[in-house]
Design a protein around this motif. Structure first.
Motif, short mmCIF file in Angstrom:
data_model
loop_
_atom_site.label_atom_id
_atom_site.label_comp_id
_atom_site.label_asym_id
_atom_site.label_seq_id
_atom_site.Cartn_x
_atom_site.Cartn_y
_atom_site.Cartn_z
N ILE A 1 -3.52 -1.56 -5.16
CA ILE A 1 -2.37 -1.11 -5.96
C ILE A 1 -1.27 -2.19 -5.96
N LEU A 2 -0.97 -2.74 -4.77
CA LEU A 2 0.09 -3.74 -4.66
C LEU A 2 -0.24 -5.01 -5.44
N LYS A 3 -1.55 -5.36 -5.47
CA LYS A 3 -1.99 -6.58 -6.16
C LYS A 3 -1.95 -6.39 -7.68
N THR B 1 3.27 4.21 -3.23
CA THR B 1 2.89 3.15 -4.18
C THR B 1 2.41 3.75 -5.51
N THR C 1 1.74 6.01 2.33
CA THR C 1 2.01 4.75 1.65
C THR C 1 1.34 4.73 0.27
N LYS D 1 -0.51 -3.83 -9.33
CA LYS D 1 0.69 -3.07 -9.74
C LYS D 1 0.31 -1.96 -10.73
N ARG E 1 5.45 4.60 -7.37
CA ARG E 1 6.10 3.34 -7.78
C ARG E 1 5.39 2.71 -8.99
N TYR E 2 4.03 2.70 -8.95
CA TYR E 2 3.25 2.06 -10.02
C TYR E 2 2.42 3.09 -10.79
N ILE F 1 -4.38 0.43 -0.76
CA ILE F 1 -2.96 0.01 -0.79
C ILE F 1 -2.86 -1.41 -1.34
N PHE F 2 -3.72 -2.32 -0.84
CA PHE F 2 -3.71 -3.71 -1.30
C PHE F 2 -4.05 -3.81 -2.79
#
Lengths: 87, 87
Positions: free
Chosen positions: A28-30, A81, A77, A32, A84-85, A25-26
């Motif tokens: 992907i969020l980092k 994500t 989640t 994007k 989203r990305y 998760i981190f």
């Protein structure tokens, strides 16, 4: 004593298969970016984890219920994500 | 009857959490890309799945042993393909 040992193995297993999704998760969020991640995998996995949770409830095995309950939220989640990305 | 129903839920759950890794493996092999995939996630997940297998052996629950045994092999395959196609 044996019962405590068995439940302890289940608990450590549960912690691993739950915590495992956090670095993804981190990541992907980092970055994007989630292009290389298979949406099909996470949809099937989320369904399977939900059913393991139901299995744990039916057996009355707390480690199975707890671990899969949290894993279900984290796995969902990743699905969100990933959508989203996509790129 | 209830016992059969419970084991059936475990069996379907096991099929889902096992089969799930197959699309991810094919996606990596096809694209030769695994940059977005977290190695940390798969190392922790593979360890956790191995421990779930041990938990199933200790409880004598065949669906837990079978599902996690196959998942372990597939998850390890993702680790290997991730290392192979880092870029």
């Amino acid at each position: 004593m044996l019962f405590i040992c068995i439940e302890m193995v289940g608990l450590i297993a549960g912690v691993c298969t739950t915590v495992a999704f956090v670095p993804q998760i981190f990541k992907i969020l980092k970055s994007k970016h989630a292009r290389d991640i298979s949406l099909g995998m996470y949809v099937i996995l989320t369904t399977g984890i939900f059913l393991w949770m139901v299995y744990g409830i039916l057996l009355g095995r707390i480690p199975i219920v707890l671990a899969n309950g949290i894993s279900f939220v984290l796995c969902l989640t990743v699905v969100i994500t990933k959508i989203r990305y996509k790129g």
